[in-house]
Design an enzyme around this catalytic site. Sequence first.
Site, PDB file in Angstrom:
ATOM      1  CB  SER A 121      -0.896   0.028   1.246  1.00 13.99           C
ATOM      2  OG  SER A 121      -1.584   1.275   1.356  1.00 13.99           O
ATOM      3  CE1 TYR A 136      -3.384  -2.176   5.760  1.00 13.08           C
ATOM      4  CE2 TYR A 136      -2.960   0.023   4.893  1.00 13.08           C
ATOM      5  CZ  TYR A 136      -3.292  -1.297   4.688  1.00 13.08           C
ATOM      6  OH  TYR A 136      -3.540  -1.757   3.419  1.00 13.08           O
TER       7      TYR A 136
END
Length: 214
Positions: A121, A136
Amino acid sequence: MTIVITGASRGIGATLAAQYKDAGEEVIGTARGAGAGAVLDVTDPASHTAFAANLADRPLDLLICNAGVYLDKGDDLDAGFGPDLWTQSFATNVTGVFLTVQTLMPNLRAAKSAKIAIIASQMGSSTRAPGGSYIYRASKAAAINLGRNLAVDLKPEGIAVGIYHPGWVRTDMGGDQGEISVAESARGLVQRIAALDLAQTGAFETWDGRPHPL
Protein backbone atom coordinates in the site's frame (compact mmCIF):
# COMPACT_ATOMS: atom_id res chain seq x y z
CA MET A 1 -0.10 -21.20 -15.33
CA THR A 2 -0.76 -22.15 -11.71
CA ILE A 3 -1.45 -19.24 -9.35
CA VAL A 4 -1.90 -19.07 -5.59
CA ILE A 5 -3.67 -15.99 -4.22
CA THR A 6 -3.91 -15.48 -0.47
CA GLY A 7 -6.87 -13.62 1.00
CA ALA A 8 -9.04 -14.52 -1.99
CA SER A 9 -12.45 -14.75 -0.33
CA ARG A 10 -13.42 -11.14 -1.05
CA GLY A 11 -12.26 -7.78 -2.37
CA ILE A 12 -9.14 -7.52 -4.51
CA GLY A 13 -8.12 -11.14 -3.92
CA ALA A 14 -11.47 -12.54 -5.05
CA THR A 15 -11.52 -10.29 -8.11
CA LEU A 16 -7.96 -11.19 -9.08
CA ALA A 17 -8.90 -14.86 -8.80
CA ALA A 18 -11.96 -14.37 -11.00
CA GLN A 19 -10.02 -12.46 -13.67
CA TYR A 20 -7.27 -15.06 -13.84
CA LYS A 21 -9.82 -17.88 -14.00
CA ASP A 22 -11.64 -16.08 -16.82
CA ALA A 23 -8.31 -16.00 -18.65
CA GLY A 24 -8.05 -19.78 -18.33
CA GLU A 25 -5.44 -19.94 -15.59
CA GLU A 26 -5.46 -22.45 -12.75
CA VAL A 27 -6.11 -20.46 -9.58
CA ILE A 28 -5.88 -21.64 -6.00
CA GLY A 29 -7.46 -18.99 -3.82
CA THR A 30 -7.02 -19.18 -0.07
CA ALA A 31 -8.80 -17.83 2.99
CA ARG A 32 -8.87 -18.50 6.73
CA GLY A 33 -12.16 -20.29 6.22
CA ALA A 34 -13.20 -22.47 3.30
CA GLY A 35 -14.86 -19.66 1.33
CA ALA A 36 -12.10 -19.19 -1.24
CA GLY A 37 -11.57 -22.87 -1.98
CA ALA A 38 -8.42 -23.61 0.06
CA VAL A 39 -7.88 -23.01 3.76
CA LEU A 40 -4.82 -21.00 4.75
CA ASP A 41 -4.46 -18.86 7.84
CA VAL A 42 -1.31 -16.95 6.95
CA THR A 43 -0.58 -16.29 10.64
CA ASP A 44 -0.48 -20.01 11.52
CA PRO A 45 2.64 -22.07 10.67
CA ALA A 46 0.66 -25.32 10.94
CA SER A 47 -1.83 -24.02 8.38
CA HIS A 48 1.04 -23.25 6.00
CA THR A 49 2.39 -26.76 6.44
CA ALA A 50 -1.00 -28.31 5.69
CA PHE A 51 -1.55 -26.09 2.65
CA ALA A 52 1.88 -26.94 1.23
CA ALA A 53 1.21 -30.65 1.78
CA ASN A 54 -1.99 -30.38 -0.26
CA LEU A 55 -0.12 -28.55 -3.01
CA ALA A 56 2.51 -31.32 -2.92
CA ASP A 57 5.23 -30.86 -5.53
CA ARG A 58 3.09 -28.93 -8.02
CA PRO A 59 5.08 -26.14 -9.74
CA LEU A 60 3.80 -22.68 -8.84
CA ASP A 61 4.16 -19.99 -11.50
CA LEU A 62 2.77 -17.06 -9.52
CA LEU A 63 2.22 -16.37 -5.84
CA ILE A 64 0.16 -13.30 -4.98
CA CYS A 65 0.44 -12.36 -1.31
CA ASN A 66 -2.76 -10.38 -0.88
CA ALA A 67 -4.03 -11.33 2.59
CA GLY A 68 -4.00 -8.31 4.87
CA VAL A 69 -5.76 -6.52 7.72
CA TYR A 70 -6.29 -2.88 8.68
CA LEU A 71 -7.22 -3.14 12.35
CA ASP A 72 -6.31 0.36 13.57
CA LYS A 73 -8.45 2.30 11.12
CA GLY A 74 -9.79 5.37 12.90
CA ASP A 75 -7.86 4.75 16.13
CA ASP A 76 -6.96 7.73 18.30
CA LEU A 77 -3.36 8.37 19.37
CA ASP A 78 -4.32 8.92 23.00
CA ALA A 79 -6.40 5.80 23.51
CA GLY A 80 -6.03 3.52 20.47
CA PHE A 81 -3.38 1.37 18.80
CA GLY A 82 -3.40 -1.36 21.44
CA PRO A 83 -0.53 -3.85 21.60
CA ASP A 84 -2.80 -6.66 20.45
CA LEU A 85 -3.52 -4.77 17.22
CA TRP A 86 0.21 -4.43 16.54
CA THR A 87 0.70 -8.16 17.07
CA GLN A 88 -2.23 -9.22 14.90
CA SER A 89 -1.43 -6.76 12.11
CA PHE A 90 2.22 -7.69 11.78
CA ALA A 91 1.37 -11.38 12.03
CA THR A 92 -0.84 -11.06 8.94
CA ASN A 93 0.70 -8.24 6.90
CA VAL A 94 4.38 -9.09 7.37
CA THR A 95 5.03 -12.48 8.96
CA GLY A 96 2.17 -13.95 6.96
CA VAL A 97 3.76 -12.81 3.70
CA PHE A 98 7.13 -14.23 4.68
CA LEU A 99 5.75 -17.59 5.83
CA THR A 100 3.76 -17.94 2.61
CA VAL A 101 6.82 -17.30 0.47
CA GLN A 102 9.07 -19.47 2.62
CA THR A 103 6.67 -22.41 2.68
CA LEU A 104 6.03 -22.35 -1.08
CA MET A 105 9.64 -21.88 -2.19
CA PRO A 106 9.94 -25.52 -3.40
CA ASN A 107 6.90 -25.01 -5.62
CA LEU A 108 8.15 -21.69 -6.95
CA ARG A 109 11.57 -23.18 -7.67
CA ALA A 110 9.91 -26.03 -9.56
CA ALA A 111 8.36 -23.60 -12.05
CA LYS A 112 10.04 -21.80 -14.92
CA SER A 113 10.49 -18.07 -14.21
CA ALA A 114 8.19 -17.96 -11.21
CA LYS A 115 6.92 -14.64 -9.87
CA ILE A 116 5.89 -13.31 -6.46
CA ALA A 117 3.55 -10.32 -6.14
CA ILE A 118 3.15 -8.59 -2.79
CA ILE A 119 0.09 -6.37 -2.44
CA ALA A 120 1.33 -3.57 -0.21
CA SER A 121 0.00 0.00 0.00
CA GLN A 122 1.10 3.58 -0.52
CA MET A 123 0.35 3.93 3.18
CA GLY A 124 3.62 2.07 3.75
CA SER A 125 5.63 4.72 1.92
CA SER A 126 8.10 6.57 4.15
CA THR A 127 7.99 9.48 1.70
CA ARG A 128 4.20 9.74 1.79
CA ALA A 129 3.59 9.94 5.55
CA PRO A 130 0.63 12.15 6.48
CA GLY A 131 0.21 10.67 9.97
CA GLY A 132 -2.28 8.34 11.61
CA SER A 133 -2.94 4.64 11.02
CA TYR A 134 0.42 3.90 12.60
CA ILE A 135 0.05 0.14 12.78
CA TYR A 136 -1.17 -0.37 9.23
CA ARG A 137 1.40 2.05 7.83
CA ALA A 138 4.25 0.40 9.74
CA SER A 139 3.20 -3.10 8.71
CA LYS A 140 2.94 -2.16 5.04
CA ALA A 141 6.30 -0.38 5.20
CA ALA A 142 7.75 -3.62 6.54
CA ALA A 143 6.06 -5.59 3.75
CA ILE A 144 7.61 -3.32 1.14
CA ASN A 145 11.03 -3.74 2.74
CA LEU A 146 10.53 -7.50 2.90
CA GLY A 147 9.66 -7.63 -0.78
CA ARG A 148 12.70 -5.61 -1.81
CA ASN A 149 15.03 -7.86 0.16
CA LEU A 150 13.40 -11.03 -1.16
CA ALA A 151 13.91 -9.66 -4.67
CA VAL A 152 17.68 -9.44 -4.09
CA ASP A 153 17.97 -12.97 -2.70
CA LEU A 154 15.68 -14.61 -5.27
CA LYS A 155 16.98 -12.88 -8.40
CA PRO A 156 19.85 -15.38 -8.86
CA GLU A 157 17.22 -18.14 -8.86
CA GLY A 158 15.24 -16.43 -11.60
CA ILE A 159 12.29 -15.55 -9.36
CA ALA A 160 11.02 -11.97 -9.77
CA VAL A 161 9.30 -10.10 -6.94
CA GLY A 162 6.91 -7.21 -7.55
CA ILE A 163 5.46 -4.94 -4.85
CA TYR A 164 2.25 -3.08 -5.63
CA HIS A 165 -0.01 -0.33 -4.36
CA PRO A 166 -3.46 -1.47 -5.52
CA GLY A 167 -4.95 2.01 -5.46
CA TRP A 168 -7.51 3.46 -3.11
CA VAL A 169 -10.13 0.83 -3.83
CA ARG A 170 -13.79 0.75 -2.93
CA THR A 171 -13.72 -2.32 -0.67
CA ASP A 172 -14.59 -3.06 2.96
CA MET A 173 -11.04 -1.99 3.83
CA GLY A 174 -10.81 1.00 1.50
CA GLY A 175 -14.30 2.33 2.16
CA ASP A 176 -16.97 3.76 -0.10
CA GLN A 177 -14.91 6.89 -0.87
CA GLY A 178 -12.25 4.93 -2.77
CA GLU A 179 -11.08 6.31 -6.08
CA ILE A 180 -11.34 3.13 -8.17
CA SER A 181 -13.39 -0.05 -8.31
CA VAL A 182 -12.12 -3.48 -7.36
CA ALA A 183 -12.29 -4.55 -11.00
CA GLU A 184 -10.15 -1.59 -12.14
CA SER A 185 -7.55 -2.32 -9.50
CA ALA A 186 -7.41 -6.02 -10.33
CA ARG A 187 -7.10 -5.40 -14.07
CA GLY A 188 -4.21 -3.05 -13.46
CA LEU A 189 -2.49 -5.46 -11.10
CA VAL A 190 -2.83 -8.30 -13.61
CA GLN A 191 -1.11 -6.11 -16.21
CA ARG A 192 1.67 -5.12 -13.81
CA ILE A 193 2.31 -8.73 -12.83
CA ALA A 194 2.34 -9.85 -16.47
CA ALA A 195 5.05 -7.26 -17.20
CA LEU A 196 7.13 -8.19 -14.14
CA ASP A 197 10.55 -9.61 -14.95
CA LEU A 198 13.98 -9.80 -13.37
CA ALA A 199 14.86 -6.34 -14.68
CA GLN A 200 12.01 -4.89 -12.59
CA THR A 201 12.32 -7.14 -9.55
CA GLY A 202 12.03 -5.31 -6.24
CA ALA A 203 10.22 -2.32 -7.73
CA PHE A 204 7.31 -0.71 -5.86
CA GLU A 205 4.65 0.33 -8.38
CA THR A 206 1.07 1.53 -8.46
CA TRP A 207 -1.74 -0.53 -9.94
CA ASP A 208 -1.61 1.64 -13.08
CA GLY A 209 2.12 1.32 -13.69
CA ARG A 210 3.67 4.34 -12.00
CA PRO A 211 6.79 3.97 -9.83
CA HIS A 212 5.83 4.73 -6.22
CA PRO A 213 8.17 6.57 -3.84
CA LEU A 214 9.44 4.33 -1.07
